[in-house]
Design a protein around this motif. Structure first.
Motif, PDB file in Angstrom:
ATOM      1  N   ARG A 107      37.200  53.589  42.783  1.00  0.00           N
ATOM      2  CA  ARG A 107      37.742  52.555  41.904  1.00  0.00           C
ATOM      3  C   ARG A 107      36.613  51.966  41.067  1.00  0.00           C
ATOM      4  O   ARG A 107      35.453  52.047  41.435  1.00  0.00           O
ATOM      5  N   VAL A 108      36.976  51.366  39.944  1.00  0.00           N
ATOM      6  CA  VAL A 108      36.017  50.714  39.051  1.00  0.00           C
ATOM      7  C   VAL A 108      36.589  49.381  38.600  1.00  0.00           C
ATOM      8  O   VAL A 108      37.800  49.151  38.681  1.00  0.00           O
ATOM      9  N   ARG A 109      35.716  48.521  38.115  1.00  0.00           N
ATOM     10  CA  ARG A 109      36.161  47.270  37.509  1.00  0.00           C
ATOM     11  C   ARG A 109      36.194  47.469  35.996  1.00  0.00           C
ATOM     12  O   ARG A 109      35.239  47.966  35.417  1.00  0.00           O
ATOM     13  N   GLN A 110      37.315  47.073  35.392  1.00  0.00           N
ATOM     14  CA  GLN A 110      37.508  47.278  33.962  1.00  0.00           C
ATOM     15  C   GLN A 110      37.777  45.927  33.309  1.00  0.00           C
ATOM     16  O   GLN A 110      38.526  45.110  33.832  1.00  0.00           O
ATOM     17  N   LEU A 111      37.146  45.718  32.143  1.00  0.00           N
ATOM     18  CA  LEU A 111      37.297  44.475  31.388  1.00  0.00           C
ATOM     19  C   LEU A 111      38.347  44.663  30.305  1.00  0.00           C
ATOM     20  O   LEU A 111      38.348  45.673  29.597  1.00  0.00           O
ATOM     21  N   VAL A 146      39.524  40.923  34.298  1.00  0.00           N
ATOM     22  CA  VAL A 146      38.915  42.048  35.004  1.00  0.00           C
ATOM     23  C   VAL A 146      39.912  42.541  36.042  1.00  0.00           C
ATOM     24  O   VAL A 146      40.444  41.751  36.836  1.00  0.00           O
ATOM     25  N   THR A 147      40.175  43.854  36.012  1.00  0.00           N
ATOM     26  CA  THR A 147      41.050  44.476  37.007  1.00  0.00           C
ATOM     27  C   THR A 147      40.289  45.574  37.735  1.00  0.00           C
ATOM     28  O   THR A 147      39.243  46.034  37.261  1.00  0.00           O
ATOM     29  N   VAL A 148      40.818  45.989  38.867  1.00  0.00           N
ATOM     30  CA  VAL A 148      40.263  47.122  39.607  1.00  0.00           C
ATOM     31  C   VAL A 148      41.160  48.310  39.299  1.00  0.00           C
ATOM     32  O   VAL A 148      42.369  48.268  39.524  1.00  0.00           O
ATOM     33  N   GLU A 149      40.547  49.353  38.739  1.00  0.00           N
ATOM     34  CA  GLU A 149      41.290  50.520  38.256  1.00  0.00           C
ATOM     35  C   GLU A 149      40.776  51.804  38.905  1.00  0.00           C
ATOM     36  O   GLU A 149      39.691  51.818  39.482  1.00  0.00           O
ATOM     37  N   PRO A 150      41.561  52.895  38.781  1.00  0.00           N
ATOM     38  CA  PRO A 150      41.074  54.187  39.283  1.00  0.00           C
ATOM     39  C   PRO A 150      39.782  54.589  38.580  1.00  0.00           C
ATOM     40  O   PRO A 150      39.529  54.182  37.447  1.00  0.00           O
ATOM     41  N   SER A 159      46.753  46.850  37.735  1.00  0.00           N
ATOM     42  CA  SER A 159      46.776  45.837  38.792  1.00  0.00           C
ATOM     43  C   SER A 159      46.609  44.460  38.173  1.00  0.00           C
ATOM     44  O   SER A 159      46.272  44.328  36.990  1.00  0.00           O
ATOM     45  N   ARG A 160      46.859  43.452  38.987  1.00  0.00           N
ATOM     46  CA  ARG A 160      46.670  42.078  38.522  1.00  0.00           C
ATOM     47  C   ARG A 160      45.177  41.811  38.364  1.00  0.00           C
ATOM     48  O   ARG A 160      44.359  42.367  39.096  1.00  0.00           O
TER      49      ARG A 160
END
Length: 174
Positions: A107-111, A146-150, A159-160
């Motif tokens: 997973r990664v954090r996306q802005l 910021v969400t946690v994404e694949p 995601s929220r």
């Protein structure tokens, strides 16, 4: 003895032995070439990394030096933070996260840039503790999320948000 004009006497060919160090010298030379090639590849990678870091530093300096640069921060329920220094005139921001640790495996954090009546727009992926430079910001935008994404990110949030910051605090959406 050889007489001038006469053919030299036939010689028995001595079988010369190759000294033992010749194969070792050849192997050593080949190994040195391999090591030199590896060093050249590593030097090229290092040069590319330094150029990328220099570009990132220039972008950060550009935002920080803007006459309208403003700072803001937010905190989630667990005390983790998002920090933003933004310039509406430069349409850019430097965004940092604090206290989040590494995302779950794969997973990664996306802005994301959030705005009224607009779909969220990805501003990039966070790489560890490295600040993310978000450019091309819309001055009507209302928040950063910021969400946690694949791994590799998503075209839209899946995601929220784990943290969100109103951009009004840094001169946007006013």
């Amino acid at each position: 003895p050889h007489v001038w004009g006469a053919a030299p006497p036939p010689r028995l060919r001595d079988r010369r032995r190759t000294p033992l160090f010749v194969p070792f010298a050849t192997a050593t030379a080949a190994a040195a070439l391999v090591v030199a090639a590896l060093f050249a590849v590593q030097a090229d990678r290092t040069r590319d990394q330094l150029a990328a870091e220099r570009d990132r530093s220039r972008e950060i300096a550009h935002v920080l030096a803007a006459p309208d640069a403003r700072a803001g921060s937010g905190r989630d329920a667990r005390g983790r933070t998002i920090g933003v220094i933004a310039s509406a005139s430069a349409r850019s921001a430097v965004v940092t996260l604090g206290g989040y640790g590494d995302p779950p495996n794969g997973r990664v954090r996306q802005l994301w840039l959030m705005g009224p009546d607009a779909r969220p727009r990805s501003l990039g992926l966070f790489e560890g503790d490295t600040p993310l430079i978000a450019s091309g910001l819309d001055t009507a935008a209302t928040s950063l999320a910021v969400t946690v994404e694949p791994d590799g990110g998503s075209p839209q949030p899946t995601s929220r948000p784990i943290v969100q910051l109103a951009l009004k605090t840094v001169g946007f959406g006013e």
